[in-house]
Scaffold this motif. Structure first.
Motif, PDB file in Angstrom:
ATOM      1  N   PRO A 122     -24.938 -37.456  31.268  1.00 59.84           N
ATOM      2  CA  PRO A 122     -24.659 -36.424  30.257  1.00 59.84           C
ATOM      3  C   PRO A 122     -24.087 -35.164  30.914  1.00 59.84           C
ATOM      4  CG  PRO A 122     -27.001 -36.478  30.741  1.00 59.84           C
ATOM      5  CD  PRO A 122     -26.386 -37.643  31.483  1.00 59.84           C
ATOM      6  N   ILE A 123     -23.337 -34.398  30.137  1.00 59.63           N
ATOM      7  CA  ILE A 123     -22.755 -33.145  30.609  1.00 59.63           C
ATOM      8  C   ILE A 123     -23.479 -31.978  29.942  1.00 59.63           C
ATOM      9  CG2 ILE A 123     -20.668 -31.725  30.709  1.00 59.63           C
ATOM     10  CD1 ILE A 123     -19.044 -34.319  30.530  1.00 59.63           C
ATOM     11  N   VAL A 124     -23.912 -31.021  30.755  1.00 58.10           N
ATOM     12  CA  VAL A 124     -24.583 -29.823  30.239  1.00 58.10           C
ATOM     13  C   VAL A 124     -23.638 -28.637  30.387  1.00 58.10           C
ATOM     14  CG1 VAL A 124     -26.613 -28.332  30.382  1.00 58.10           C
ATOM     15  CG2 VAL A 124     -26.787 -30.762  31.028  1.00 58.10           C
ATOM     16  N   VAL A 125     -23.344 -27.955  29.280  1.00 58.30           N
ATOM     17  CA  VAL A 125     -22.493 -26.768  29.322  1.00 58.30           C
ATOM     18  C   VAL A 125     -23.320 -25.562  28.870  1.00 58.30           C
ATOM     19  CG1 VAL A 125     -20.265 -27.889  29.072  1.00 58.30           C
ATOM     20  CG2 VAL A 125     -21.591 -27.382  27.032  1.00 58.30           C
ATOM     21  N   ASN A 161     -26.587 -20.085  25.992  1.00 51.43           N
ATOM     22  CA  ASN A 161     -27.267 -18.947  26.619  1.00 51.43           C
ATOM     23  C   ASN A 161     -26.624 -18.657  27.966  1.00 51.43           C
ATOM     24  OD1 ASN A 161     -29.314 -18.652  24.582  1.00 51.43           O
ATOM     25  ND2 ASN A 161     -30.293 -20.469  25.421  1.00 51.43           N
ATOM     26  N   GLY A 162     -26.780 -17.409  28.408  1.00 50.72           N
ATOM     27  CA  GLY A 162     -26.281 -17.022  29.720  1.00 50.72           C
ATOM     28  C   GLY A 162     -24.995 -16.231  29.643  1.00 50.72           C
ATOM     29  N   THR A 163     -25.007 -15.071  30.283  1.00 50.75           N
ATOM     30  CA  THR A 163     -23.799 -14.243  30.363  1.00 50.75           C
ATOM     31  C   THR A 163     -23.379 -14.019  31.808  1.00 50.75           C
ATOM     32  OG1 THR A 163     -25.165 -12.245  30.304  1.00 50.75           O
ATOM     33  CG2 THR A 163     -24.313 -13.048  28.193  1.00 50.75           C
ATOM     34  N   THR A 164     -24.191 -14.497  32.748  1.00 53.03           N
ATOM     35  CA  THR A 164     -23.879 -14.448  34.176  1.00 53.03           C
ATOM     36  C   THR A 164     -24.238 -15.805  34.772  1.00 53.03           C
ATOM     37  OG1 THR A 164     -26.098 -13.700  34.830  1.00 53.03           O
ATOM     38  CG2 THR A 164     -24.459 -11.990  34.278  1.00 53.03           C
ATOM     39  N   THR A 165     -23.759 -16.059  35.977  1.00 54.08           N
ATOM     40  CA  THR A 165     -24.071 -17.331  36.638  1.00 54.08           C
ATOM     41  C   THR A 165     -25.579 -17.500  36.786  1.00 54.08           C
ATOM     42  OG1 THR A 165     -21.994 -17.194  37.866  1.00 54.08           O
ATOM     43  CG2 THR A 165     -23.627 -18.756  38.667  1.00 54.08           C
ATOM     44  N   PHE A 166     -26.264 -16.424  37.176  1.00 53.37           N
ATOM     45  CA  PHE A 166     -27.711 -16.501  37.378  1.00 53.37           C
ATOM     46  C   PHE A 166     -28.437 -16.826  36.062  1.00 53.37           C
ATOM     47  CE2 PHE A 166     -31.995 -14.739  37.929  1.00 53.37           C
ATOM     48  CZ  PHE A 166     -32.348 -15.305  39.147  1.00 53.37           C
ATOM     49  N   SER A 167     -28.069 -16.139  34.982  1.00 55.63           N
ATOM     50  CA  SER A 167     -28.756 -16.383  33.706  1.00 55.63           C
ATOM     51  C   SER A 167     -28.424 -17.771  33.157  1.00 55.63           C
ATOM     52  CB  SER A 167     -28.385 -15.300  32.686  1.00 55.63           C
ATOM     53  OG  SER A 167     -26.994 -15.249  32.467  1.00 55.63           O
ATOM     54  N   GLU A 168     -27.249 -18.300  33.469  1.00 53.97           N
ATOM     55  CA  GLU A 168     -26.919 -19.658  33.056  1.00 53.97           C
ATOM     56  C   GLU A 168     -27.794 -20.673  33.782  1.00 53.97           C
ATOM     57  OE1 GLU A 168     -22.647 -20.746  32.292  1.00 53.97           O
ATOM     58  OE2 GLU A 168     -22.343 -18.810  33.276  1.00 53.97           O
ATOM     59  N   PHE A 169     -28.021 -20.463  35.069  1.00 57.41           N
ATOM     60  CA  PHE A 169     -28.887 -21.363  35.825  1.00 57.41           C
ATOM     61  C   PHE A 169     -30.331 -21.282  35.326  1.00 57.41           C
ATOM     62  CE2 PHE A 169     -25.576 -22.172  38.926  1.00 57.41           C
ATOM     63  CZ  PHE A 169     -25.921 -23.415  39.413  1.00 57.41           C
ATOM     64  N   LYS A 170     -30.767 -20.100  34.925  1.00 61.13           N
ATOM     65  CA  LYS A 170     -32.112 -19.954  34.367  1.00 61.13           C
ATOM     66  C   LYS A 170     -32.218 -20.723  33.056  1.00 61.13           C
ATOM     67  CE  LYS A 170     -34.450 -16.161  34.555  1.00 61.13           C
ATOM     68  NZ  LYS A 170     -34.853 -14.743  34.407  1.00 61.13           N
ATOM     69  N   ALA A 171     -31.172 -20.656  32.234  1.00 57.77           N
ATOM     70  CA  ALA A 171     -31.169 -21.408  30.978  1.00 57.77           C
ATOM     71  C   ALA A 171     -31.196 -22.907  31.247  1.00 57.77           C
ATOM     72  CB  ALA A 171     -29.940 -21.034  30.155  1.00 57.77           C
ATOM     73  N   LEU A 172     -30.464 -23.334  32.271  1.00 59.38           N
ATOM     74  CA  LEU A 172     -30.461 -24.751  32.655  1.00 59.38           C
ATOM     75  C   LEU A 172     -31.848 -25.189  33.115  1.00 59.38           C
ATOM     76  CD1 LEU A 172     -28.783 -27.377  33.471  1.00 59.38           C
ATOM     77  CD2 LEU A 172     -28.686 -26.345  35.745  1.00 59.38           C
ATOM     78  N   ARG A 173     -32.499 -24.352  33.932  1.00 61.54           N
ATOM     79  CA  ARG A 173     -33.808 -24.711  34.479  1.00 61.54           C
ATOM     80  C   ARG A 173     -34.844 -24.919  33.380  1.00 61.54           C
ATOM     81  NH1 ARG A 173     -37.053 -20.534  38.258  1.00 61.54           N
ATOM     82  NH2 ARG A 173     -37.021 -19.439  36.264  1.00 61.54           N
ATOM     83  N   ASN A 174     -34.713 -24.173  32.291  1.00 58.10           N
ATOM     84  CA  ASN A 174     -35.685 -24.302  31.201  1.00 58.10           C
ATOM     85  C   ASN A 174     -35.702 -25.704  30.602  1.00 58.10           C
ATOM     86  OD1 ASN A 174     -36.447 -21.624  31.480  1.00 58.10           O
ATOM     87  ND2 ASN A 174     -35.002 -20.892  29.939  1.00 58.10           N
ATOM     88  N   LEU A 175     -34.560 -26.397  30.661  1.00 59.86           N
ATOM     89  CA  LEU A 175     -34.475 -27.743  30.081  1.00 59.86           C
ATOM     90  C   LEU A 175     -34.432 -28.851  31.122  1.00 59.86           C
ATOM     91  CD1 LEU A 175     -31.961 -27.305  27.109  1.00 59.86           C
ATOM     92  CD2 LEU A 175     -34.437 -27.506  27.007  1.00 59.86           C
ATOM     93  N   PHE A 176     -34.014 -28.511  32.342  1.00 63.62           N
ATOM     94  CA  PHE A 176     -33.814 -29.545  33.358  1.00 63.62           C
ATOM     95  C   PHE A 176     -34.570 -29.241  34.645  1.00 63.62           C
ATOM     96  CE2 PHE A 176     -30.371 -30.373  30.475  1.00 63.62           C
ATOM     97  CZ  PHE A 176     -30.193 -31.733  30.543  1.00 63.62           C
ATOM     98  N   ASN A 177     -35.745 -28.707  34.518  1.00 62.95           N
ATOM     99  CA  ASN A 177     -36.562 -28.418  35.694  1.00 62.95           C
ATOM    100  C   ASN A 177     -36.935 -29.714  36.404  1.00 62.95           C
ATOM    101  OD1 ASN A 177     -37.918 -26.788  37.510  1.00 62.95           O
ATOM    102  ND2 ASN A 177     -39.825 -26.864  36.349  1.00 62.95           N
ATOM    103  N   GLN A 178     -36.792 -29.727  37.744  1.00 61.20           N
ATOM    104  CA  GLN A 178     -37.104 -30.876  38.593  1.00 61.20           C
ATOM    105  C   GLN A 178     -36.144 -32.053  38.417  1.00 61.20           C
ATOM    106  OE1 GLN A 178     -39.424 -30.474  40.954  1.00 61.20           O
ATOM    107  NE2 GLN A 178     -39.655 -28.408  40.101  1.00 61.20           N
TER     108      GLN A 178
END
Length: 252
Positions: A122-125, A161-178
């Motif tokens: 799957p692709i996550v954007v 979600n996310g307006t910066t690279t860091f906040s985008e990675f945080k949004a990703l981590r919320n759903l794809f942790n580990q």
């Protein structure tokens, strides 16, 4: 914050710096300070001459883009998803849909489609409302483009979600942790993306696209290039962004 970023992008441009120095030379000359005027004029032209050389931009970009070998299929085959951070989409003006997409966005999303088909992932954007039109979510536009390219809707996960690279990675981590993630980003951003993913504990293999340099370091001289000036600006900005991120990590 956006205003400060735009000011920074302006002030680190070799073209802008050279024009400021040349303009200052005329001011000093009118003030009858000929010695200072001459130094400023020479400095301005030297900056313009040096940084308009494509080889100089290649040298500056090389550590950002080519310090690691390209990925191997065996390194990513066991991944769980493909992550595509946002780049840019133009919401203003009367433009055809394809012309609204920035080059880096197109390269990231097309590469994601190719890998998704090859690895059956799957692709996550990601990307929220940071565009000129605040009612438009980048991730939803990216999802629509992927669907037009033939990616099944069920294989695309949009996180608006996310307006910066860091906040985008945080949004990703919320759903794809580990989870094991393949991150597709522009080559100049590779180092900073790796730093952010490691800081947030995200297992990520990075694939680079949208290269700004050739990877060749053999010296050559050619006619001055406005494209070289822009690539130097991108390199300087990325080095400053990496430095800022390292400083913020120490503070935290």
């Amino acid at each position: 914050m956006l205003f400060l970023k735009q000011i920074t992008l302006l002030l680190i441009s070799p073209l802008v710096i050279s024009l400021l120095l040349i303009s200052a030379s005329f001011i000093f000359k009118s003030a009858e300070n000929g010695k200072a005027a001459k130094r400023l004029l020479i400095s301005g032209f030297l900056i313009l001459l040096v940084f308009s050389q494509p080889w100089v931009s290649d040298v500056l970009l090389y550590p950002l883009e080519h310090s690691r070998e390209p990925y191997k299929l065996a390194e990513i085959v066991e991944s769980d998803a493909i992550f595509v951070p946002a780049c840019y989409y133009q919401t203003r003006y009367n433009l055809p849909e394809i012309s609204r997409w920035h080059e880096c966005s197109l390269q990231r999303l097309v590469q994601a489609k190719i890998l998704s088909e090859k690895l059956h992932l799957p692709i996550v954007v990601t990307g929220g409302n940071f565009l000129a039109d605040k009612t438009v979510s980048y991730s939803e536009k990216a999802k629509s483009l992927l669907e037009m390219l033939g990616v099944p809707s069920e294989n695309i996960i949009s996180i608006p979600n996310g307006t910066t690279t860091f906040s985008e990675f945080k949004a990703l981590r919320n759903l794809f942790n580990q989870k094991r993630i393949i991150t597709i980003t522009s080559a100049t951003h590779r180092i900073r993306v790796r730093m952010i993913s490691e800081q947030l504990g995200i297992k990520s293999k990075i694939i680079s696209v949208d290269f700004q340099s050739s990877g060749e370091l053999k010296p050559f001289i050619t006619t001055p290039s406005i494209l070289a000036l822009e690539r130097v600006r991108k390199a300087i900005y990325e080095y400053l962004a990496i430095t800022k991120h390292k400083m913020m990590m120490k503070i935290v």
